[in-house]
Design a protein around this motif. Structure first.
Motif, PDB file in Angstrom:
ATOM      1  N   ARG A  94       0.843  -1.192   0.000  1.00  0.00           N
ATOM      2  CA  ARG A  94       0.000   0.000   0.000  1.00  0.00           C
ATOM      3  C   ARG A  94       0.881   1.246   0.000  1.00  0.00           C
ATOM      4  NH1 ARG A  94      -5.329  -1.323   2.079  1.00  0.00           N
ATOM      5  NH2 ARG A  94      -5.541   0.750   3.003  1.00  0.00           N
ATOM      6  N   GLN A  95       0.348   2.331  -0.515  1.00  0.00           N
ATOM      7  CA  GLN A  95       1.102   3.582  -0.621  1.00  0.00           C
ATOM      8  C   GLN A  95       0.598   4.562   0.433  1.00  0.00           C
ATOM      9  OE1 GLN A  95       0.554   6.360  -4.034  1.00  0.00           O
ATOM     10  NE2 GLN A  95       2.709   5.927  -4.445  1.00  0.00           N
ATOM     11  N   ARG A  96       1.495   4.997   1.297  1.00  0.00           N
ATOM     12  CA  ARG A  96       1.114   5.944   2.339  1.00  0.00           C
ATOM     13  C   ARG A  96       1.392   7.366   1.869  1.00  0.00           C
ATOM     14  NH1 ARG A  96       2.780   6.046   8.769  1.00  0.00           N
ATOM     15  NH2 ARG A  96       1.476   7.842   9.292  1.00  0.00           N
ATOM     16  N   ILE A  97       0.423   8.248   2.118  1.00  0.00           N
ATOM     17  CA  ILE A  97       0.530   9.645   1.704  1.00  0.00           C
ATOM     18  C   ILE A  97       0.626  10.514   2.950  1.00  0.00           C
ATOM     19  CG2 ILE A  97      -0.456  11.424   0.234  1.00  0.00           C
ATOM     20  CD1 ILE A  97      -0.037   8.722  -1.163  1.00  0.00           C
ATOM     21  N   THR A  98       1.611  11.389   3.007  1.00  0.00           N
ATOM     22  CA  THR A  98       1.738  12.306   4.142  1.00  0.00           C
ATOM     23  C   THR A  98       1.908  13.731   3.631  1.00  0.00           C
ATOM     24  OG1 THR A  98       4.135  11.923   4.212  1.00  0.00           O
ATOM     25  CG2 THR A  98       2.766  10.587   5.673  1.00  0.00           C
ATOM     26  N   LEU A  99       1.365  14.657   4.396  1.00  0.00           N
ATOM     27  CA  LEU A  99       1.504  16.070   4.053  1.00  0.00           C
ATOM     28  C   LEU A  99       2.895  16.570   4.408  1.00  0.00           C
ATOM     29  CD1 LEU A  99      -1.883  17.591   5.306  1.00  0.00           C
ATOM     30  CD2 LEU A  99      -1.181  17.267   2.934  1.00  0.00           C
ATOM     31  N   THR A 100       3.460  17.393   3.565  1.00  0.00           N
ATOM     32  CA  THR A 100       4.682  18.121   3.903  1.00  0.00           C
ATOM     33  C   THR A 100       4.295  19.331   4.759  1.00  0.00           C
ATOM     34  OG1 THR A 100       4.507  19.524   1.948  1.00  0.00           O
ATOM     35  CG2 THR A 100       5.736  17.433   1.712  1.00  0.00           C
ATOM     36  N   ALA A 101       5.287  20.072   5.208  1.00  0.00           N
ATOM     37  CA  ALA A 101       4.990  21.285   5.971  1.00  0.00           C
ATOM     38  C   ALA A 101       4.171  22.258   5.127  1.00  0.00           C
ATOM     39  CB  ALA A 101       6.285  21.944   6.440  1.00  0.00           C
ATOM     40  N   ARG A 102       4.518  22.354   3.850  1.00  0.00           N
ATOM     41  CA  ARG A 102       3.757  23.230   2.952  1.00  0.00           C
ATOM     42  C   ARG A 102       2.324  22.725   2.781  1.00  0.00           C
ATOM     43  NH1 ARG A 102       5.562  24.825  -3.267  1.00  0.00           N
ATOM     44  NH2 ARG A 102       3.777  26.204  -3.709  1.00  0.00           N
ATOM     45  N   GLY A 103       2.181  21.413   2.662  1.00  0.00           N
ATOM     46  CA  GLY A 103       0.847  20.847   2.521  1.00  0.00           C
ATOM     47  C   GLY A 103       0.005  21.056   3.753  1.00  0.00           C
ATOM     48  N   ARG A 104       0.616  20.931   4.932  1.00  0.00           N
ATOM     49  CA  ARG A 104      -0.136  21.147   6.180  1.00  0.00           C
ATOM     50  C   ARG A 104      -0.552  22.610   6.293  1.00  0.00           C
ATOM     51  NH1 ARG A 104      -1.449  17.945   9.958  1.00  0.00           N
ATOM     52  NH2 ARG A 104      -0.204  16.296   9.014  1.00  0.00           N
ATOM     53  N   ASP A 105       0.307  23.512   5.869  1.00  0.00           N
ATOM     54  CA  ASP A 105      -0.072  24.938   5.883  1.00  0.00           C
ATOM     55  C   ASP A 105      -1.278  25.175   4.979  1.00  0.00           C
ATOM     56  OD1 ASP A 105       1.935  25.600   7.642  1.00  0.00           O
ATOM     57  OD2 ASP A 105       3.336  26.280   6.096  1.00  0.00           O
TER      58      ASP A 105
END
Length: 325
Positions: A94-105
């Motif tokens: 499975r592929q896990r997706i996480t937000l970067t700092a820019r994405g979280r902003d």
């Protein structure tokens, strides 16, 4: 002469859908809520910021998206520096997706716009009706979720088994303040007074607590916090107080609230407290159900105005000298 249409459930639901779609659409248009993202992109960012599972397959299932479309959208997010993709630690297939700092902003900005939009809508609702409105909307959601089903029995069991309770790590106490404020503002329209109260409770614990008699639990699911509760000393001798029980909306239905309260009760009993008390408000129906299941008894209630709303505060008590049957 036209015959009036009967007010069947289908008729009422269609009428409500038209009304609510127009209402939310007007708010979105006037405030450019999702700029520079589309509605679907905004939904994906929200799920990545708040959902307990962030695998691509879970996103596709939760949002009912076409696999190819979601893959192209995530590739765009990755090019824009909003997300990172990697094999899941639990299942490399499975592929896990996480937000970067820019994405979280970006997700926080969209979340803030949404809160402001809903807040502007609630300003026209009398304070006395806000709790009733929130309760009615929660009832609609719960009935439709029960009717549609929330995953198979096996899926729910596996999800619940993935939840762990742990001590807070760096940043977790700040998470408790932020999520309490955001969740209760979204669900009940509570103002910043509640955030201030939670911040004081958490700060008092961080600055001065006895680790043998006071504890905080963080519920973690798929590597992310999804719930919390505190057990602290009360002013009355031999009494502990349960505080700040919270379960993320996306993680409800997995028994996390029950596990957090059970951990608090067992800890308080184990270190020798004679009783465990808590204060809550009558609008928190799900939490009150959990307290009752663990043997808490309502001992007092009093109307009050706090957090920008008219509420009924309740004191609940659990004797700890014997286990409930």
């Amino acid at each position: 002469m036209a015959t009036a249409k009967p007010h069947t459930p289908i008729h009422e639901m269609r009428a409500f859908n038209r009304f609510y779609t127009n209402l939310i659409g007007a708010l979105d248009y006037s405030r450019h809520l999702y700029v520079p993202y589309t509605l679907t992109e905004s939904r994906v960012l929200y799920e990545l910021a708040h959902a307990p599972r962030t695998d691509a397959a879970d996103l596709r299932s939760e949002l009912s998206l076409d696999a190819g479309y979601l893959s192209r959208l995530l590739a765009k997010f990755e090019r824009d520096g909003l997300v990172e993709r990697a094999p899941s630690t639990a299942d490399p297939r499975r592929q896990r997706i996480t937000l970067t700092a820019r994405g979280r902003d970006a997700a926080e900005l969209l979340d803030e716009r949404s809160r402001e939009s809903v807040g502007s809508l609630l300003t026209d609702v009398p304070a006395a009706d806000r709790a009733r409105l929130a309760s009615a909307m929660r009832t609609v959601r719960e009935i439709l979720e029960d009717g549609r089903g929330r995953g198979t029995r096996r899926e729910r069991h596996e999800s619940a088994a993935d939840v762990t309770l742990r001590e807070p790590g760096p940043g977790d106490l700040g998470w408790i303040v932020q999520r309490n404020a955001a969740v209760y503002a979204a669900e009940f329209g509570w103002n910043a007074d509640y955030e201030g109260l939670v911040a004081r409770i958490v700060a008092d614990f961080a600055q001065d607590h006895d680790p043998h008699l006071e504890r905080v639990w963080i519920a973690e699911f798929d590597g992310r916090p999804v719930g919390c509760v505190m057990c602290v000393r009360d002013e009355a001798p031999g009494t502990a107080r349960l505080r700040l029980l919270l379960v993320e909306p996306a993680a409800r239905g997995l028994g996390i609230g029950d596990r957090l309260v059970a951990a608090c009760v067992e800890f308080a009993r184990g270190v020798g407290y004679r009783e465990l008390t808590l204060w809550t408000n009558d609008v928190l129906e799900s939490a009150r159900g959990i307290y009752q299941r663990h043997g808490f008894v309502l001992v007092a209630e009093k109307p009050h105005r706090s957090f920008g709303a008219d509420l009924v505060g309740q004191d609940w008590l659990l004797p700890l000298h014997e286990r409930p049957s």
